[in-house]
Design an enzyme around this catalytic site. Sequence first.
Site, PDB file in Angstrom:
ATOM      1  N   ASN A  12       0.820  -1.223   0.000  1.00  0.00           N
ATOM      2  CA  ASN A  12       0.000   0.000   0.000  1.00  0.00           C
ATOM      3  C   ASN A  12       0.851   1.269   0.000  1.00  0.00           C
ATOM      4  O   ASN A  12       0.725   2.128   0.859  1.00  0.00           O
ATOM      5  CB  ASN A  12      -0.989  -0.003   1.175  1.00  0.00           C
ATOM      6  CG  ASN A  12      -0.309  -0.004   2.526  1.00  0.00           C
ATOM      7  OD1 ASN A  12       0.852  -0.365   2.643  1.00  0.00           O
ATOM      8  ND2 ASN A  12      -1.030   0.423   3.549  1.00  0.00           N
ATOM      9  N   ASP A  65      -3.310  -5.464   1.908  1.00  0.00           N
ATOM     10  CA  ASP A  65      -3.321  -5.034   3.307  1.00  0.00           C
ATOM     11  C   ASP A  65      -3.572  -3.531   3.478  1.00  0.00           C
ATOM     12  O   ASP A  65      -3.055  -2.706   2.741  1.00  0.00           O
ATOM     13  CB  ASP A  65      -2.011  -5.379   4.010  1.00  0.00           C
ATOM     14  CG  ASP A  65      -2.068  -4.983   5.463  1.00  0.00           C
ATOM     15  OD1 ASP A  65      -2.930  -5.504   6.170  1.00  0.00           O
ATOM     16  OD2 ASP A  65      -1.278  -4.119   5.885  1.00  0.00           O
ATOM     17  N   HIS A 100      -2.335 -10.177  10.888  1.00  0.00           N
ATOM     18  CA  HIS A 100      -2.694  -9.591  12.198  1.00  0.00           C
ATOM     19  C   HIS A 100      -4.014 -10.066  12.815  1.00  0.00           C
ATOM     20  O   HIS A 100      -4.936  -9.286  13.021  1.00  0.00           O
ATOM     21  CB  HIS A 100      -2.679  -8.063  12.146  1.00  0.00           C
ATOM     22  CG  HIS A 100      -3.279  -7.423  10.913  1.00  0.00           C
ATOM     23  ND1 HIS A 100      -4.530  -7.718  10.447  1.00  0.00           N
ATOM     24  CD2 HIS A 100      -2.761  -6.503  10.061  1.00  0.00           C
ATOM     25  CE1 HIS A 100      -4.765  -7.002   9.378  1.00  0.00           C
ATOM     26  NE2 HIS A 100      -3.722  -6.264   9.101  1.00  0.00           N
ATOM     27  N   ASN A 113      -5.056  -0.653  13.225  1.00  0.00           N
ATOM     28  CA  ASN A 113      -6.059  -1.454  12.546  1.00  0.00           C
ATOM     29  C   ASN A 113      -5.482  -2.822  12.191  1.00  0.00           C
ATOM     30  O   ASN A 113      -4.497  -2.872  11.462  1.00  0.00           O
ATOM     31  CB  ASN A 113      -6.526  -0.737  11.263  1.00  0.00           C
ATOM     32  CG  ASN A 113      -7.759  -1.396  10.685  1.00  0.00           C
ATOM     33  OD1 ASN A 113      -8.483  -2.091  11.366  1.00  0.00           O
ATOM     34  ND2 ASN A 113      -7.979  -1.196   9.403  1.00  0.00           N
ATOM     35  N   ASP A 143       3.595  -5.669  11.501  1.00  0.00           N
ATOM     36  CA  ASP A 143       2.710  -4.623  10.971  1.00  0.00           C
ATOM     37  C   ASP A 143       3.294  -3.239  11.290  1.00  0.00           C
ATOM     38  O   ASP A 143       2.567  -2.299  11.620  1.00  0.00           O
ATOM     39  CB  ASP A 143       1.277  -4.758  11.498  1.00  0.00           C
ATOM     40  CG  ASP A 143       0.284  -3.932  10.664  1.00  0.00           C
ATOM     41  OD1 ASP A 143       0.693  -3.326   9.649  1.00  0.00           O
ATOM     42  OD2 ASP A 143      -0.908  -3.884  11.048  1.00  0.00           O
TER      43      ASP A 143
HETATM   44 ZN   LIG Z   1      -3.638  -4.773   7.734  1.00  0.00          ZN
END
Ligand SMILES: [Zn+2]
Lengths: 421, 307
Positions: free
Chosen positions: A86, A146, A226, A272, A299
Site C-alpha cells: 500500500n 493489506d 494480524h 487497525n 505490521d
Molecule cells: Zn492490515
Amino acid sequence: MTSYLLRGVSVLGAEPTDLLIRDGVIASGPATGADIIDAAGLVALPGLVDLHTHLREPGREDAETVETGSRAAALGGYTAVFAMANTSPVADTAGVVEQVWRLGREAGLVDVQPIGAVTVGLAGKQLAELGAMATSAAGVRIFSDDGHCVADPRLMRRALEYVKAFDGIIAQHAEEPRLTEGAQMHEGEVSTRLGLTGWPAVAEEAIIARDVLLAEHVGSRLHICHVSTAGSVEVLRQAKARGVRVTAEVTPHHLLLTDELAASYDPVYKVNPPLRTAKDVHALREALVEGVIDIVATDHAPHAVEDKECEWAYARPGMVGLETALPVVLSVLGERWDLIAERMSRTPARIAGLTGHGTDLAVGDPANLTLVDPSARRVVDPSELASRSRNTPYAGTTLPGRIVATFLRGEPTVLDGKAVK
Amino acid sequence: MIKHLRSAADLDAPTATLILDTAGEMAALAGREVKKLPTLRGRTVVNLFYEDSTRTRISFEAAAKRLSADVINFSAKGSSVSKGESLKDTALTLQAMGADAVVIRHPASGAPHRLAQWVDGSVVNAGDGTHEHPTQALLDAYTMRSRLGRLDGLKVAIVGDVLHSRVARSNVLLLTTLGAQVTLVGPPTLIPLNVAAALSPKTKVSYDLDSVLPDMDVVMMLRVQTERMQDSYFPSAREYSRRYGLDLARMRKLPEHAIVMHPGPMNRGMEITPEVADSSRSTIVEQVANGVSARMAVLYLLLGGKA
Ligand SMILES: [Zn+2]
C-alpha cells in the site's frame, strides 16, 4: 570479506560455544584471522523474518524509506522483511515491486522482499498482474491488499486460485468493510464509554471464516494478517484441524496491549485491527504458543507526526514495531528461544518460501543471524528509534532484551547495538 | 476543585452537588437588576467551536460575561483533518493568548482530552462527537432537582438514539453519581452493547417505552436524526415515532408529577409531538435558562481558585 568468531555464544539458549562466520556462511575449522566478538551471555537466533512491514516508499518518504525501515529492521534483529503493497503508487505492477526490491538491495541492511497487491490500486475490483510480479526480478510470492480487505468473495476465490500457478499465497487483511464503516477502536465497553465508533470482532472473524472455506474449496494457501480476536483463533483452530492450508500471524502489540489504552484518546494507540480486550490478548498468546497462530509479524506502520498529533478520529492507524518486536515477544513468551525462532524466523521464512533465512545456524547455512542480550532492560525512547517515525506505543516502557548484533550473509548490519551504516 | 470538565465522570458526588448548589445561587442572581458578578474580571474564556451550535455557544458566552470574564469566540468550523490549522496549533495559539479556560465543541470524540494536553488553562467540554456533553447533564440535573426537589432515588428514562448521544452518556454518568436510577430506552440498534458495564452497572435497558413510563419521574427524549434510517437503525420515521415517540397518549401513562425533558434541538413530530413539547410538564424552555446558570457555576468553580 571479514570473518567473525562469536566467542561463547549461546545458540538458541544452548551451552556456550564459538560460532565462526566465514565467506557469508556458518563455518567450521580454525578461526585464523577472524575478528573476535565477545558473545558471552548473548543468545544467537536465526535472523528474524517479518512478513508484514510498511516501508512507505514510494510515496510517504517523510514517514519512512526503504533505507530507514531497513535500518530499523536490522536493529530489531531482522534479516528479511516483506514490504506491504500500500505505497503510492501501489505496488501492483512488476515495475513498482522491482523498484522497492532494488531500493532494498541498495540499502543492503536486510533482504527486502516486496509483497504485491492483489487488486489494481488496492481497489478490490480487478486482479493486479500477479504473474508479472511473480516472474519479476523481485520474485513476488506473497500478495496482499493489506490496509484493505479483499472483501468481494468471488474476487478472493479467484485470487486464491490464480496464485497456485506460481505457488503464491494471499495474505488477507480480514475486515468486513460494511461492519467497520467509520470504526475507530474495538467495539466493546471502552468504545461505548469513549463514544468512539466500534470495530466489532465479528468483522474479522466473519472474513476469516469465509476465507478458510474458500481456501479449502479451491485447495489454495491462505495467510491471515494480524489476527486480533479470540473468536478468530477458534475459527483458525477448527480450519487447521480440518487440514485447511491456512497460516496466521499476530502482531507484538496485539500480544501486549488492550483497548483500555484508548481512554487517553492519544492516537498512538490507534491501530487497525484495533487493540482488543485482555481476553483476546490471552487467547492470542495461547494460540501463538500452540501454533494455531504460526508467526509474529510486526505490521510496522510508520506515520508522520501530523498524522498522529491530532484528534483520535483524524489520526491514521498504525504503530512502528520493528525495533521493539523481539523485546515485546520476549516479555510475553519469556526466554523460550526455540519457540521464538520458530515463530519469528523459521516459520515466516517457510511460509514465504524464502531460502537462506530461518535456518538452524548449522555449518554451511548462510550467516543470517542476530545476537540478543537477554539480561539487558531498555526503556523505549521514541527519539532513539532508527525509524523515521516516532509512533511507538511503548514510549517509557521498560522491555527486556537488547539486540547487540545482526549479520546478513556474514556481514554485520548491527554491531554493539548500532547500525553499521 | 477539578481543573477540567472533560467528562461527567470527572465529577464525584460532592463536586457535582457543589456545582448544582452554585448554579442555584447564580440563578438567584439572574433575578437581580445588576446581573453581573465581578468574579472573573481580567480572566479570559475562549469559546472554541468546531461545530455550529449557536445555542450552546451563546449560553457559554452569557455565562462567562455575567461573571465579567473577557470572552473570545473562536469559530473554527470547517477546519478539520486536511484543511486549516491543526487542533494542536490552535491550542498553542490560545495558550499564547493566555486563555484561562477554553470551552470546546468538536465533532471528534476526545478532542477536549487532546486539548487539555496542550494548554495550561482549564478545558470545558461543550460537546465532543458522540462522547459527552457534561454541562448539558449538569443543567438537566439542575432542572430535575428544581422541579422535583431531589435527585437521589429519582427514576429517569432516557429515550432514543443513545448510541450516538453525548447527552445520554453524560447524563447516565452524572445522574448515577447523584443517586438517580437511569433506564435507557430505544430500539436495540441504538442502545450500545454492554452499555451498563461501560457506563454504570446500575443502568437499566428497555426496548419497550410503554412499559417503562408508568414508573418514571423524568422522561428525557433524545433527538433522533432521520439519516439514521439510511443506516438501517430503524425502518422509517413513522415506525420510530410509533414505537418510541412521546405523544399525548404516552405522556398520560406517566405519573402526575413526572416531567418531560429534551436537550434540543427537537425534531417535533419525530421523537416528541408539539403538544407534549409545549405542555406544562415540559421543561424545555427552563432547560435553556438553567443552562446559563449551570455554565456560570462551572466556570466560576473551575477558575475561581486561581484569581
Ligand atoms: Zn492490515
